[in-house]
Structure formats: structure tokens, C-alpha cells
Design a protein around this motif. Structure first.
Motif, short mmCIF file in Angstrom:
data_model
loop_
_atom_site.label_atom_id
_atom_site.label_comp_id
_atom_site.label_asym_id
_atom_site.label_seq_id
_atom_site.Cartn_x
_atom_site.Cartn_y
_atom_site.Cartn_z
N VAL A 35 -13.73 7.40 4.88
CA VAL A 35 -12.29 7.33 4.61
C VAL A 35 -11.77 8.76 4.58
CG1 VAL A 35 -10.52 6.57 2.99
CG2 VAL A 35 -12.65 5.25 3.22
N SER A 36 -10.80 9.04 5.45
CA SER A 36 -10.21 10.38 5.51
C SER A 36 -8.70 10.26 5.39
CB SER A 36 -10.61 11.08 6.82
OG SER A 36 -10.10 10.36 7.93
N GLY A 37 -8.03 11.39 5.34
CA GLY A 37 -6.57 11.41 5.30
C GLY A 37 -5.97 10.79 4.05
N TRP A 38 -6.73 10.74 2.97
CA TRP A 38 -6.24 10.10 1.75
C TRP A 38 -5.64 11.11 0.78
CZ3 TRP A 38 -8.62 11.11 -3.05
CH2 TRP A 38 -9.80 11.83 -2.98
N GLY A 39 -5.75 12.40 1.12
CA GLY A 39 -5.17 13.44 0.28
C GLY A 39 -6.17 14.27 -0.49
N GLY A 40 -7.40 13.80 -0.57
CA GLY A 40 -8.43 14.55 -1.27
C GLY A 40 -9.08 15.57 -0.34
N PRO A 41 -9.89 16.45 -0.90
CA PRO A 41 -10.48 17.53 -0.10
C PRO A 41 -11.59 17.08 0.85
CG PRO A 41 -11.29 17.63 -2.35
CD PRO A 41 -10.23 16.55 -2.32
N ASN A 42 -12.25 15.96 0.56
CA ASN A 42 -13.38 15.51 1.38
C ASN A 42 -13.21 14.06 1.78
OD1 ASN A 42 -14.89 17.99 0.98
ND2 ASN A 42 -15.27 17.26 -1.11
#
Length: 177
Positions: A35-42
Motif C-alpha cells: 500500500v503506497s500513496g497513503w501519506g506515510g513515509p513508507n
């Protein structure tokens, strides 16, 4: 008798993804996902919990009706890593539908159709050689080669109509190499 408040468990967060039905058929419960693009750094690690058994019609941005299927994912990373993620947040999900540790692969841009088969131009002795291949898995950037090429052989990417069987090839290297 009317509910006033619904209480949820923030540690029980799931991700619901609308997949095209043609893609959903390839997704199996237990498949790994990121899961990417969720706002967290990783990126976050997840797995497919279930794929709904029924499709629904959703109108695309182009006004085309598409059959979609919901896939439900559970985040497998510890909650401390994703606690900022909330209800109805936008995310990008990458689901693994196939993987191999040692597949022979070439760039998709080298592949073309020739007499009803997949083919490439491989470089042999400084010349382009039209070579029929057997393609396996294909994604948006790479092709698994099941036959026709061996590891270490060089292929022509983005072959133009000027490339034909037997034409002399000059190898150029990317700035990245």
C-alpha cells in the motif's frame, strides 16, 4: 431505538479496493500486497483477506460502464506504522498475482507480434536477428521469457520499422549504466 454512535476498532482497519472484474479473477485470498500513496513515509505490507463474489457496475471517468469487484485487504504491518491512516483515505494498492525468484525477463518495449507469434530482435554478432519467443507473464514493463532467448542475450528495445532481420546494430548504453 435509533443508533446515535457507531464505535469502531481502529486496530481493525481494512482496505477496500475496487478492481476491474478481469483483474479480480487473478487475485486470490492470501495474496501479498503493498500500500503506497497513503501519506506515510513508507509503503505498508498487506494481504488480500477476501475477494467479493459479486461484481457491480461503476461508470469510469470516460463515461464507460465497468464491472468492478471489491477486494478486502488487511494491513499486516504493526499498527504503530500506519496509525495515521483513516476511514475512506485514498491509497494505491499493488497486489501480487504472480512471482518468480529467477524468471528470465526482457523489457515489454522489445516485444512485438510477428506472424501471429511474439518476437524480438536479438543482437547476434552485431546484427539484428528476428527471434520468435514464448512469452509467459506480462506486466506493464516486463515480459517473462519461457523460450527463444537465453540469459545474457541482448535485445533491441523500441525497434523501429528500420530494424529488419540481418541489419547491423550499434549498441548504445543508457546514462544510468
Amino acid at each position: 431505538g435509533m443508533p446515535l454512535v457507531e464505535i469502531g476498532n481502529p486496530f481493525d482497519t481494512e482496505i477496500s479496493v475496487d478492481l476491474l472484474s478481469t483483474d479480480a479473477i487473478l487475485v486470490k485470498p492470501g495474496a501479498s500486497a503493498s500500500v503506497s500513496g497513503w501519506g506515510g513515509p513508507n509503503d505498508l505490507e498487506a494481504r488480500v483477506k477476501r475477494v467479493e463474489p459479486a461484481a457491480f457496475t461503476k461508470i469510469s471517468a470516460l463515461g464507460i460502464g465497468e464491472q468492478r469487484v471489491k477486494a478486502i485487504l488487511e494491513i499486516t504491518d504493526p499498527p504503530a506504522k500506519w496509525m495515521g491512516l483513516g476511514h475512506e483515505y485514498r491509497v494505491f494498492v499493488h497486489i501480487t498475482i504472480w512471482q518468480s525468484e529467477n524468471a528470465l525477463q526482457i523489457p515489454l518495449s522489445a516485444l512485438f507480434r510477428w506472424e501471429g507469434n511474439w518476437a524480438v530482435f536479438k543482437v547476434e554478432g552485431g546484427l539484428a536477428k528476428l527471434t520468435k519467443i514464448i512469452a509467459g507473464q506480462i506486466n506493464s514493463s516486463d515480459v517473462q521469457v519461457l523460450g527463444g532467448l537465453s540469459a545474457g542475450e541482448t535485445v533491441v528495445v523500441h525497434p523501429s520499422d528500420l530494424i529488419t532481420d540481418g541489419v547491423r546494430i550499434e549498441i548504445r548504453h543508457n546514462a544510468k549504466e
